[in-house]
Scaffold this motif. Structure first.
Motif, PDB file in Angstrom:
ATOM      1  N   THR B  96       0.703  -1.149  -0.222  1.00  0.00           N
ATOM      2  CA  THR B  96       0.046   0.043  -0.152  1.00  0.00           C
ATOM      3  C   THR B  96       0.971   1.298   0.085  1.00  0.00           C
ATOM      4  O   THR B  96       0.605   2.154  -0.617  1.00  0.00           O
ATOM      5  CB  THR B  96      -1.144   0.000   1.199  1.00  0.00           C
ATOM      6  N   ARG B  99       2.016   1.859  -3.445  1.00  0.00           N
ATOM      7  CA  ARG B  99       1.113   2.365  -4.303  1.00  0.00           C
ATOM      8  C   ARG B  99       0.745   4.024  -4.052  1.00  0.00           C
ATOM      9  O   ARG B  99       0.563   4.661  -4.752  1.00  0.00           O
ATOM     10  CB  ARG B  99      -0.092   1.350  -4.136  1.00  0.00           C
ATOM     11  N   ALA B 100       1.163   4.159  -2.475  1.00  0.00           N
ATOM     12  CA  ALA B 100       0.787   5.451  -2.131  1.00  0.00           C
ATOM     13  C   ALA B 100       1.760   6.504  -2.738  1.00  0.00           C
ATOM     14  O   ALA B 100       1.691   7.675  -3.374  1.00  0.00           O
ATOM     15  CB  ALA B 100       0.666   5.621  -0.585  1.00  0.00           C
ATOM     16  N   ARG B 102       3.592   5.998  -5.526  1.00  0.00           N
ATOM     17  CA  ARG B 102       3.247   6.177  -6.883  1.00  0.00           C
ATOM     18  C   ARG B 102       2.002   7.371  -7.213  1.00  0.00           C
ATOM     19  O   ARG B 102       2.055   8.110  -8.228  1.00  0.00           O
ATOM     20  CB  ARG B 102       2.703   5.008  -7.416  1.00  0.00           C
ATOM     21  N   MET B 105       0.637  10.212  -2.509  1.00  0.00           N
ATOM     22  CA  MET B 105       0.220  10.468  -1.282  1.00  0.00           C
ATOM     23  C   MET B 105       1.382  10.184  -0.253  1.00  0.00           C
ATOM     24  O   MET B 105       1.443   8.974   0.305  1.00  0.00           O
ATOM     25  CB  MET B 105      -0.959   9.335  -1.156  1.00  0.00           C
ATOM     26  N   ARG B 107       1.823  11.279   2.632  1.00  0.00           N
ATOM     27  CA  ARG B 107       1.452  11.068   4.285  1.00  0.00           C
ATOM     28  C   ARG B 107       0.744   9.602   4.231  1.00  0.00           C
ATOM     29  O   ARG B 107       1.133   8.848   5.406  1.00  0.00           O
ATOM     30  CB  ARG B 107       0.490  11.998   4.675  1.00  0.00           C
ATOM     31  N   VAL B 108       0.224   9.351   3.312  1.00  0.00           N
ATOM     32  CA  VAL B 108      -0.416   7.871   3.389  1.00  0.00           C
ATOM     33  C   VAL B 108       0.705   6.835   3.451  1.00  0.00           C
ATOM     34  O   VAL B 108       0.774   5.949   4.019  1.00  0.00           O
ATOM     35  CB  VAL B 108      -1.312   7.691   2.257  1.00  0.00           C
ATOM     36  N   ALA B 111       2.264   6.836   6.690  1.00  0.00           N
ATOM     37  CA  ALA B 111       1.492   6.010   7.809  1.00  0.00           C
ATOM     38  C   ALA B 111       1.522   4.477   7.344  1.00  0.00           C
ATOM     39  O   ALA B 111       1.690   3.578   8.386  1.00  0.00           O
ATOM     40  CB  ALA B 111       0.048   6.537   7.501  1.00  0.00           C
ATOM     41  N   PHE B 115       2.955   1.711  10.030  1.00  0.00           N
ATOM     42  CA  PHE B 115       1.859   0.410  10.365  1.00  0.00           C
ATOM     43  C   PHE B 115       2.799  -0.887  10.232  1.00  0.00           C
ATOM     44  O   PHE B 115       2.671  -1.970  11.002  1.00  0.00           O
ATOM     45  CB  PHE B 115       0.695   0.358   9.712  1.00  0.00           C
TER      46      PHE B 115
END
Lengths: 95, 213
Positions: B96, B99-100, B102, B105, B107-108, B111, B115
């Motif tokens: 994830t 992909r973020a 790419r 994103m 901050r995503v 995060a 995690f």
């Protein structure tokens, strides 16, 4: 940000993760010895394990989009290691 | 040279895959090696080395099946199962994060890597608790061949988890940058693949050490 993260998680890869988690729980159950035949149960665990390994490779490592030689190397690895472990297990039997 | 493929709106996405969450997985793209090709030499080499160790385990198990079966009763499957769930979940967060990156994103991505790191810490804590419990009950590495190979295999794997956490920490730092060079993005993909390899090896170890009958 949470919404963006959730948007990214609403994806086929999350479904693959769910399948992997379910497969782990099923293997865990088989591994507790409740299966009718321990030998058959262990053989089933091996097959499930290498299906999981393949899913991790194809979807998490993104090898489904890799050039054919790299993908074939990985697929071959899964097949050879799974078959070898199964043969070694069946040749020596259960404890 | 700051090509910034993943973080820039002007550059094409790294491997011909369309940006965005849904389209990203529907559109097939031109073949792409995730990360640098050299990373794959290392990953495939490591996988081959572990395959050899799986074989060594099966060989010694075949020589002493009763001892291995009895000793396996002394390990708690829950420790192994929880670790499997933790690593699989961490892998979801890592892909994830890629992909973020790419999708720009940042901050995503941070995060998600955070995690994943928490899952890694959980894995190591679980492992230390398990080792401590085994040693306290007289099942240390010198107890018999089962426990010798159990500690060697889980120890080697835990070492890989530690290296993987170091790489994830580096990815966390990279994901804070507003733009990434082509090489930096390849490092993100390659580092992520290393983490997935650690996950993949554990999936096999869980079956060999805890589940076989």
């Amino acid at each position: 940000m949470t919404a963006e993260l959730l948007t990214l998680l609403k994806n086929r890869i999350s479904l693959i993760w769910l399948v992997l988690i379910a497969a782990t729980l099923i293997s865990w159950w088989i591994g507790t010895g409740d299966a009718a035949s321990p030998q058959l149960g262990t053989a089933a665990v091996f097959v499930v394990v290498f299906i999981k390994v393949r899913l991790v490779g194809l979807y998490f490592m993104e090898l489904r989009d890799a050039p054919l030689p790299l993908r074939l190397l990985f697929e071959g690895y899964c097949l050879i290691v799974c078959t070898t472990l199964l043969v070694m297990y069946l040749a020596t039997g259960t404890g | 040279m700051e090509l910034s493929p993943p973080m820039s709106t002007t550059a094409p996405p790294p491997a011909g895959r369309a940006r965005g969450s849904g389209a990203q997985d529907r559109v097939r793209r031109t073949p792409h090696v995730p990360g640098e090709a050299g990373v794959w030499v290392f990953i495939l080499g490591d996988l081959a080395a572990f395959a050899l160790l799986f074989g060594v385990w099966m060989y010694y198990r075949g020589k002493e099946p009763a001892l291995f079966a009895d000793s396996q009763l002394e390990v708690h499957r829950s420790f192994g199962a929880i670790n499997t769930l933790l690593l699989l979940t961490s892998s979801l967060f890592v892909i994830t994060a890629v992909r973020a990156v790419r999708a720009q994103m940042r901050r995503v991505a941070q995060a998600a890597i955070g995690f994943a790191l928490v899952c890694g810490v959980g894995f190591l804590l679980d492992k230390v608790l398990e080792w401590t419990d085994l040693v306290a009950n007289g099942h240390g590495p010198t107890a018999n061949n089962y426990f010798l190979y159990f500690f060697v295999l889980t120890g080697l794997h835990a070492f890989h988890v530690l290296i993987g956490m170091g790489i994830l920490t580096a990815l966390l730092r990279l994901s804070r940058k507003p733009s990434l060079s082509k090489g930096q993005f390849a490092f993100v993909e390659g580092g992520a693949c290393f983490w997935h390899m650690v996950d993949l090896i554990w999936v096999v170890l869980f079956a060999l050490l805890y589940l076989m009958h």
